[in-house]
Design a protein around this motif. Structure first.
Motif, PDB file in Angstrom:
ATOM      1  N   SER A  42      23.572  77.497  36.404  1.00 57.55           N
ATOM      2  CA  SER A  42      23.122  77.349  35.017  1.00 57.55           C
ATOM      3  C   SER A  42      24.274  77.544  34.024  1.00 57.55           C
ATOM      4  CB  SER A  42      22.011  78.346  34.709  1.00 57.55           C
ATOM      5  OG  SER A  42      22.459  79.654  34.886  1.00 57.55           O
ATOM      6  N   GLU A  95      19.741  75.242  30.885  1.00 60.01           N
ATOM      7  CA  GLU A  95      20.794  75.450  31.869  1.00 60.01           C
ATOM      8  C   GLU A  95      21.855  74.359  31.763  1.00 60.01           C
ATOM      9  OE1 GLU A  95      17.497  75.373  32.466  1.00 60.01           O
ATOM     10  OE2 GLU A  95      16.945  76.632  34.186  1.00 60.01           O
ATOM     11  N   ASP A 149      20.955  84.514  37.350  1.00 63.56           N
ATOM     12  CA  ASP A 149      19.654  83.870  37.180  1.00 63.56           C
ATOM     13  C   ASP A 149      18.720  84.424  38.236  1.00 63.56           C
ATOM     14  OD1 ASP A 149      20.718  82.386  35.151  1.00 63.56           O
ATOM     15  OD2 ASP A 149      21.036  80.588  36.350  1.00 63.56           O
ATOM     16  N   ARG A 172      17.631  84.425  32.704  1.00 66.34           N
ATOM     17  CA  ARG A 172      19.077  84.604  32.695  1.00 66.34           C
ATOM     18  C   ARG A 172      19.367  86.042  32.262  1.00 66.34           C
ATOM     19  NH1 ARG A 172      23.848  82.145  31.335  1.00 66.34           N
ATOM     20  NH2 ARG A 172      23.462  80.997  33.250  1.00 66.34           N
TER      21      ARG A 172
END
Length: 506
Positions: A45, A109, A184, A217
């Motif tokens: 990401s 992302e 993530d 995240r």
């Protein structure tokens, strides 16, 4: 001249900046090739915040809706101290809906951003540049797959840019001792987080950002125990060094103060904080863009967005020069316009980072006892909310004083971002310059210039453009005001400086 080279423009690097450059060039009819030494697109990401100005750029490229469909709009940052909510700061301000079509930031992302930008491009993966020479009339690029000749070269190949090194450009600045973490993850509970959550701790800051996939995240400073003891981690100068997953739960428990367990760690990495700027953004027939030209710490999520701004500023100028529509001096204004912006962003993010992570006794005390109280107060003040939105959104960026903009009659200034007016916005998305006619007879200009009569009943447009008399407003291909005049003759005079052979026709 065009047939002497394999392509008009060679873009090296298929990250967001390179892809955006190539896409805009292709949409302007330029012969462009894009290569990358990686075997394929990124799967991590990485950068995950797209701000309002970047969304406006994606809108001009026709891909904003696809980005929004794959992302999560973020309007606020909830500030916590040791797990206790103390206030909120905006990534979108109240009342900003009349300033932009996208009054928010987008959690998206990086692999999704790249997929959207590269959907119609043929990226030549596994193509590493091994040498570069400027021939005067272009560039000759040696790769592991053969030699490519181009009239112009754009190096958008990241912080460790080979192109920058071949051009002999120093990357001046510093690398901080402090390191950062990205991960993530999925959690065993639904946090119900609709915006970004930032937790201030004595050791620095950490944050949670919700993603469209249902993942979160996690980001922030590296705790001291990762630098010592049996689980000591080695952080290289590469952007994304490997990280053992087993320490993440401890980090999460110690710093985030959220009652949850990490179900799955999809991706995790430690990285270095840098603040560096190339001395030149143009050397001969080659240009640097994105992380190849500047890198900084991630405070405010500015990096990807700054690179996209580079891309769109450079691409339309290259397109017009390649097509013989503009004089070559226009390309010099890329560095003139973008390098000062990069300097400003570096200074701001450096200041923010030092306030967030400083380890002196005063800095720790300020974060623990003062910052949290200030946030609670200022976050309720409309002018402060508006200031924060404009600062993070990059709507503040402008080019007043540039050679690529002219004079302005009236209140609207040349070099600023074109004001948001829903009825006008879509008119200016096709390639070339656009002249908006307010209370003047219809007129047409030769060259890559399209004119639009703004009807008297479009009150929103007249208000947004601060029109109080006859006006011709010239919008550049990147969405900035190039000139404001009160006569077609004055507009023709300016167009003759930035375009080749322009004449006015009634």
């Amino acid at each position: 001249m065009r047939d002497e080279h394999d392509c008009d423009v060679l873009v090296v690097g298929a990250g967001p900046a390179g892809l955006c450059t190539a896409l805009m060039l292709a949409q302007h009819g330029v012969r462009v090739r894009i290569v990358d030494r990686k075997p394929g697109p990124v799967e991590q990401s990485r950068a995950a915040i797209v701000h309002a100005r970047t969304l406006e750029t994606l809108d001009r490229l026709g891909v904003a809706e696809a980005a929004i469909a794959r992302g999560v709009p973020i309007t606020d940052v909830a500030i916590h101290s040791s797990g206790k909510h103390v206030g909120e700061m905006p990534l979108a301000g109240k009342g900003e809906a009349d300033q932009t079509r996208f009054p928010y930031a987008l959690a998206l992302e990086q692999f999704e951003t790249e997929r959207i930008l590269g959907e119609t491009l043929d990226v030549e993966w596994g193509t590493e540049v091994t040498n570069l020479s400027d021939t005067g009339s272009g560039v000759e690029v040696e790769t592991g797959n053969g030699v490519i000749t181009a009239r112009w070269l754009v190096g958008a190949d990241g912080a460790s840019s080979a192109i920058r090194k071949f051009l002999g450009q120093e990357f001046e600045g510093e690398t901080y001792e402090q390191s950062g973490l990205l991960a993530d993850v999925t959690l065993d509970v639904d946090l119900g987080v609709k915006g970004m959550r930032l937790n201030l701790t004595p050791g620095g800051f950490v944050g949670i950002l919700p993603l469209k996939s249902g993942r979160y995240r996690l980001f922030g400073v590296v705790p001291p125990y990762l630098h010592s003891g049996p689980q000591q981690q080695t952080v290289t100068h590469e952007s994304y060094a490997p990280l053992d997953h087993e320490v993440l739960q401890r980090w999460f428990d110690d710093y985030f103060k959220v009652d949850a367990k990490l179900d799955e760690v999809v991706w995790a990495s430690m990285f270095r904080f840098h603040s560096r700027l190339a001395a030149k953004f143009r050397v001969g027939n080659a240009f640097l863009a994105g992380d190849a030209a500047h890198i900084h710490n991630p405070a405010g999520g500015q990096g990807l967005n700054l690179g996209v701004g580079d891309a769109v500023n450079l691409a339309w100028k290259l397109a017009q020069v390649v097509r013989g529509e503009a004089p070559e001096w226009l390309l010099d204004t890329y560095e003139e316009e973008r390098r000062p912006i990069a300097q400003t962003v570096l200074k701001r993010t450096d200041l923010g980072f030092k306030l967030e992570t400083g380890n002196t006794a005063i800095a720790v005390w300020m974060r623990t006892h003062v910052a949290t109280r200030i946030v609670g107060v200022v976050s309720r003040l409309a002018p402060i909310r508006r200031m924060f939105f404009h600062m993070f959104s990059q709507l503040w960026i402008g080019y007043r004083g540039s050679r690529a903009v002219g004079r302005a009659v009236g209140q609207l200034k040349a070099g600023v971002r074109a004001p948001y007016a829903p009825g006008v916005l879509d008119l200016t998305h096709t390639p070339g310059y656009h002249v908006l006619l307010f209370s003047v007879p219809p007129v047409r200009f030769d060259g890559p210039v399209t004119t639009h009569v703004i009807q008297p009943d479009d009150v929103a447009a007249f208000r947004a453009y601060q029109v109080d008399g006859p006006r011709l407003v010239l919008i550049r291909p990147d969405g900035y005001v190039a000139a404001v005049t009160d006569s077609a003759e004055a507009m023709e005079t300016f167009l003759d400086t930035v375009l080749v052979r322009v004449q006015v026709r009634s």
